[in-house]
Design a protein around this motif. Structure first.
Motif, PDB file in Angstrom:
ATOM      1  N   GLU A 184      29.376   1.062   6.386  1.00 10.87           N
ATOM      2  CA  GLU A 184      30.357   0.024   6.690  1.00 10.87           C
ATOM      3  C   GLU A 184      31.667   0.271   5.937  1.00 10.87           C
ATOM      4  N   LYS A 185      31.521   0.740   4.706  1.00 12.77           N
ATOM      5  CA  LYS A 185      32.729   1.041   3.932  1.00 12.77           C
ATOM      6  C   LYS A 185      33.512   2.191   4.567  1.00 12.77           C
ATOM      7  N   ASN A 186      32.776   3.132   5.152  1.00  9.12           N
ATOM      8  CA  ASN A 186      33.462   4.282   5.760  1.00  9.12           C
ATOM      9  C   ASN A 186      33.883   4.030   7.202  1.00  9.12           C
ATOM     10  N   ALA A 187      33.506   2.863   7.747  1.00 13.17           N
ATOM     11  CA  ALA A 187      33.783   2.601   9.154  1.00 13.17           C
ATOM     12  C   ALA A 187      35.270   2.579   9.442  1.00 13.17           C
ATOM     13  N   ILE A 188      36.039   1.899   8.544  1.00 16.47           N
ATOM     14  CA  ILE A 188      37.487   1.787   8.769  1.00 16.47           C
ATOM     15  C   ILE A 188      38.132   3.171   8.726  1.00 16.47           C
ATOM     16  N   LYS A 189      37.705   3.956   7.711  1.00 11.57           N
ATOM     17  CA  LYS A 189      38.252   5.311   7.603  1.00 11.57           C
ATOM     18  C   LYS A 189      37.907   6.135   8.852  1.00 11.57           C
ATOM     19  N   SER A 190      36.654   6.014   9.315  1.00  7.53           N
ATOM     20  CA  SER A 190      36.254   6.771  10.500  1.00  7.53           C
ATOM     21  C   SER A 190      37.016   6.319  11.741  1.00  7.53           C
TER      22      SER A 190
ATOM     23  N   ASP B  82       0.845  -1.203   0.000  1.00  8.72           N
ATOM     24  CA  ASP B  82       0.000   0.000   0.000  1.00  8.72           C
ATOM     25  C   ASP B  82       0.878   1.249   0.000  1.00  8.72           C
ATOM     26  N   ASP B  83       0.254   2.391  -0.332  1.00  9.23           N
ATOM     27  CA  ASP B  83       1.026   3.631  -0.489  1.00  9.23           C
ATOM     28  C   ASP B  83       1.841   3.957   0.769  1.00  9.23           C
ATOM     29  N   GLU B  84       1.187   3.866   1.947  1.00 11.10           N
ATOM     30  CA  GLU B  84       1.908   4.226   3.170  1.00 11.10           C
ATOM     31  C   GLU B  84       3.060   3.267   3.434  1.00 11.10           C
ATOM     32  N   PHE B  85       2.830   1.961   3.246  1.00  4.06           N
ATOM     33  CA  PHE B  85       3.905   0.995   3.463  1.00  4.06           C
ATOM     34  C   PHE B  85       4.946   1.055   2.355  1.00  4.06           C
ATOM     35  N   GLU B  86       4.523   1.497   1.168  1.00  2.82           N
ATOM     36  CA  GLU B  86       5.494   1.617   0.085  1.00  2.82           C
ATOM     37  C   GLU B  86       6.550   2.660   0.419  1.00  2.82           C
ATOM     38  N   GLU B  87       6.130   3.766   1.039  1.00  2.00           N
ATOM     39  CA  GLU B  87       7.099   4.779   1.471  1.00  2.00           C
ATOM     40  C   GLU B  87       8.053   4.203   2.509  1.00  2.00           C
ATOM     41  N   LEU B  88       7.507   3.395   3.439  1.00  2.00           N
ATOM     42  CA  LEU B  88       8.356   2.770   4.454  1.00  2.00           C
ATOM     43  C   LEU B  88       9.317   1.776   3.823  1.00  2.00           C
ATOM     44  N   ALA B  89       8.820   0.991   2.828  1.00  2.28           N
ATOM     45  CA  ALA B  89       9.698   0.028   2.157  1.00  2.28           C
ATOM     46  C   ALA B  89      10.824   0.745   1.418  1.00  2.28           C
ATOM     47  N   THR B  90      10.485   1.851   0.764  1.00  7.52           N
ATOM     48  CA  THR B  90      11.527   2.633   0.079  1.00  7.52           C
ATOM     49  C   THR B  90      12.566   3.153   1.072  1.00  7.52           C
ATOM     50  N   SER B  91      12.083   3.620   2.215  1.00 10.63           N
ATOM     51  CA  SER B  91      13.013   4.126   3.239  1.00 10.63           C
ATOM     52  C   SER B  91      13.915   3.007   3.757  1.00 10.63           C
ATOM     53  N   ILE B  92      13.348   1.789   3.942  1.00  9.80           N
ATOM     54  CA  ILE B  92      14.174   0.670   4.428  1.00  9.80           C
ATOM     55  C   ILE B  92      15.227   0.288   3.394  1.00  9.80           C
ATOM     56  N   ASN B  93      14.838   0.271   2.115  1.00  7.34           N
ATOM     57  CA  ASN B  93      15.812  -0.036   1.059  1.00  7.34           C
ATOM     58  C   ASN B  93      16.927   1.008   1.011  1.00  7.34           C
ATOM     59  N   GLN B  94      16.540   2.282   1.143  1.00 10.10           N
ATOM     60  CA  GLN B  94      17.560   3.334   1.172  1.00 10.10           C
ATOM     61  C   GLN B  94      18.438   3.207   2.409  1.00 10.10           C
ATOM     62  N   LEU B  95      17.822   2.823   3.532  1.00 13.86           N
ATOM     63  CA  LEU B  95      18.600   2.620   4.755  1.00 13.86           C
ATOM     64  C   LEU B  95      19.627   1.507   4.561  1.00 13.86           C
ATOM     65  N   ALA B  96      19.238   0.442   3.871  1.00 13.83           N
ATOM     66  CA  ALA B  96      20.174  -0.656   3.631  1.00 13.83           C
ATOM     67  C   ALA B  96      21.373  -0.175   2.812  1.00 13.83           C
ATOM     68  N   LEU B  97      21.103   0.630   1.779  1.00 20.06           N
ATOM     69  CA  LEU B  97      22.213   1.150   0.971  1.00 20.06           C
ATOM     70  C   LEU B  97      23.118   2.063   1.792  1.00 20.06           C
ATOM     71  N   ARG B  98      22.509   2.875   2.631  1.00 19.61           N
ATOM     72  CA  ARG B  98      23.322   3.782   3.452  1.00 19.61           C
ATOM     73  C   ARG B  98      24.147   3.006   4.480  1.00 19.61           C
ATOM     74  N   LEU B  99      23.559   1.934   5.042  1.00 21.33           N
ATOM     75  CA  LEU B  99      24.334   1.113   5.977  1.00 21.33           C
ATOM     76  C   LEU B  99      25.526   0.476   5.282  1.00 21.33           C
ATOM     77  N   GLN B 100      25.320   0.085   4.042  1.00 24.56           N
ATOM     78  CA  GLN B 100      26.429  -0.487   3.287  1.00 24.56           C
ATOM     79  C   GLN B 100      27.538   0.547   3.092  1.00 24.56           C
ATOM     80  N   GLU B 101      27.130   1.775   2.791  1.00 32.10           N
ATOM     81  CA  GLU B 101      28.125   2.843   2.645  1.00 32.10           C
ATOM     82  C   GLU B 101      28.807   3.139   3.983  1.00 32.10           C
TER      83      GLU B 101
END
Length: 518
Positions: free
Chosen positions: A262-268, A241-260
């Motif tokens: 992790e890549k920056n963790a060593i540098k940080s 549904d529309d409301e859950f679709e926004e949440l699903a999009t946010s979770i997918n974006q969150l997954a990509l950001r978490l991946q980024e």
């Protein structure tokens, strides 16, 4: 879409709740009104019965007067008459309240019957008095007036009137009780009907809403578990549904950001290690500064101990010498007391200075501020210091527009600050070097500048000059409390004090005070 479903479910539930609350409010109002009417009716019935009982007791007492004489039971008769009057007043009051509550048709005749009862009681009382006053010597059973009073007026008319009033009021009570019973029955059946209608609807709505939520929640839970395990590649791929679709999009974006991330963790982490090293270095420097401050504190304690020991030693010595003398003149006593007084004054000033700094740390400096002409105050201080140092040129410069300039200050404290700065300027410059004092205004500040032409202050000394306990080696006099005291007083006025100095050319101490300070 899901928002609309929630809206319909909430609207239905709110409507049912509104009906329940409305019916509860109406029921409570009607119940309260009926209970009030019932209380009035019950009280009125009790009062009628009470009136009947008291009236018959009164008639008995009046009959006793006929039998035993006119003066018998007078006190009891008056007491019963007072009770009857009180009961009648209460009945009239309650009948008016009952008529206002139930209406004229429901209480028809009640007020009028009460007036008839009052008339009958008064008539019976008068007839009893008449029988007693007639002084009839005939036997009681042969007195026609008494017989008519007892058999007709009391047994027939009064008994019928009081019984009629009691019966009528009992019918009112019964009618009100029946009304309350009917209302309770109606409320009960209404509540049963409302529950029978609303409970299935709410249960069905909850079941429907649960089914609408269950599938999206399972998908979201699986997605979060995948992210927790480190699988970041689009954890939710199903259309919702529309409301859950926004949440699903946010979770997918969150997954990509978490991946980024992790890549920056060593540098940080490396950057953090570098910052920790830098912070450690700063803490080391701070520790050195604290060590230096502690050293100054220890030196200050030693200096204070020395300053306290010297006058105390002199006071003790003077007292001991005087006490050991075999013959002491008045001059010797005066000389000893003068020396002791000087040392006591010195000690008092030292204690006052320490107390002032302690209060400054606790923001408890008490100021007695008043609007003051600042130019006149400074001119007066300059004249005083010029008189104390006639060989030195002390000049004061200010524009004429500041003649009437008012500043809200504590005069005694500001004089103390000026004394500290002028004394330092004179002390640390040669006797033939002038002292320049100026006054000017910028925006909302009044600035007082005191300049000397002495040796000046080094950059290292300037950084610490307003700290307590600081006393530089070439300036061995004092305890290093004057400038900290001056700073504390100025800051208590919401002002500031600063210094600029060039070695070999002298120093300038500047005091800035707000014009509108209160």
């Amino acid at each position: 879409m899901y928002k609309r479903k929630l809206f319909y479910f909430g609207l239905t539930t709110a409507f049912i709740l509104f009906l329940a609350l409305l019916s509860t409010a109406i029921s409570a109002h009607l119940t309260r009104e009926n209970l009030l009417q019932s209380n009035i009716a019950q009280s009125l019935l009790v009062e009628h019965e009470k009136l009947s009982s008291i009236s018959y007791r009164l008639f008995k007492q009046l009959t006793d007067e006929i039998i035993f004489g006119q003066n018998a039971n007078q006190a009891y008769v008056r007491k019963k008459q007072n009770l009857i009057q009180q009961s009648i007043n209460q009945i009239k009051k309650l009948e008016i309240e009952q008529r206002n509550a139930l209406g004229l048709s429901f209480t028809k005749g009640s007020v009028e019957d009460t007036d008839e009862l009052v008339r009958l009681i008064d008539e019976i009382t008068v007839e009893f008095r008449a029988v007693v006053s007639s002084d009839n010597k005939a036997p009681l059973n042969q007195q026609a007036q008494l017989k008519r009073l007892l058999e007709v007026t009391i047994d027939d008319q009064f008994r019928e009137a009081i019984n009629s009033a009691v019966a009528r009021q009992a019918r009112v009570v019964a009618a009100i009780n029946a009304k309350i019973e009917m209302l309770n029955t109606t409320i009960l059946w209404f509540a049963i009907g409302l529950g029978a209608l609303s409970i299935p609807l709410i249960l069905y709505g909850c079941y429907w809403l649960f089914n609408q939520l269950y599938q999206p929640l399972i998908l979201i839970a699986n997605a979060t578990n995948s992210i927790a395990l480190g699988h970041y590649q689009k954890p939710i791929s199903v259309k919702l549904d529309d409301e859950f679709e926004e949440l699903a999009t946010s979770i997918n974006q969150l997954a990509l950001r978490l991946q980024e991330h992790e890549k920056n963790a060593i540098k940080s982490r490396k950057q953090l290690e570098l910052e920790v090293k830098q912070r450690t270095s700063e803490l080391t420097e701070a520790n050195l500064l604290l060590t230096k401050t502690d050293s100054r504190r220890r030196q200050f304690i030693a200096d204070v101990s020395h300053e306290l020991r010297t006058p105390l030693t002199i006071i003790r010595g003077e007292a001991q010498v005087t006490l050991r003398m075999q013959s002491v003149s008045v001059d010797d006593f005066n000389q000893t007391l003068t020396s002791i007084l000087e040392q006591a004054v010195s000690l008092s000033r030292l204690v006052d200075d320490l107390l002032l700094l302690t209060r400054a740390e606790m923001n408890q400096i008490n100021l007695e501020v008043i609007p003051t002409k600042i130019m006149s105050l400074i001119a007066s201080e300059v004249a005083k210091w010029q008189k104390l140092n006639p060989s030195r040129a002390i000049t004061f410069e200010a524009s004429t527009e500041l003649n009437e300039q008012l500043v809200t200050i504590d005069i005694r404290r500001i004089q103390q600050v000026l004394a500290i700065l002028c004394d330092n300027a004179i002390k640390y410059s040669k006797s033939d070097q002038p002292i320049d004092i100026s006054l000017h205004r910028t925006d909302l500040l009044i600035t007082i500048a005191i300049k000397d032409y002495g040796e000046g202050i080094s950059a290292a000394e300037v950084d610490n000059i307003f700290e307590r306990f600081v006393r530089f080696s070439k300036h061995s006099e004092g305890l290093g409390l004057g400038l900290p005291i001056a700073k504390a007083i100025i800051e208590a006025h919401d002002g500031s004090i600063s210094v600029t100095s060039t070695q070999g050319q002298g120093s300038i101490f500047s005091i800035s005070l707000p014009v509108g300070h209160k």
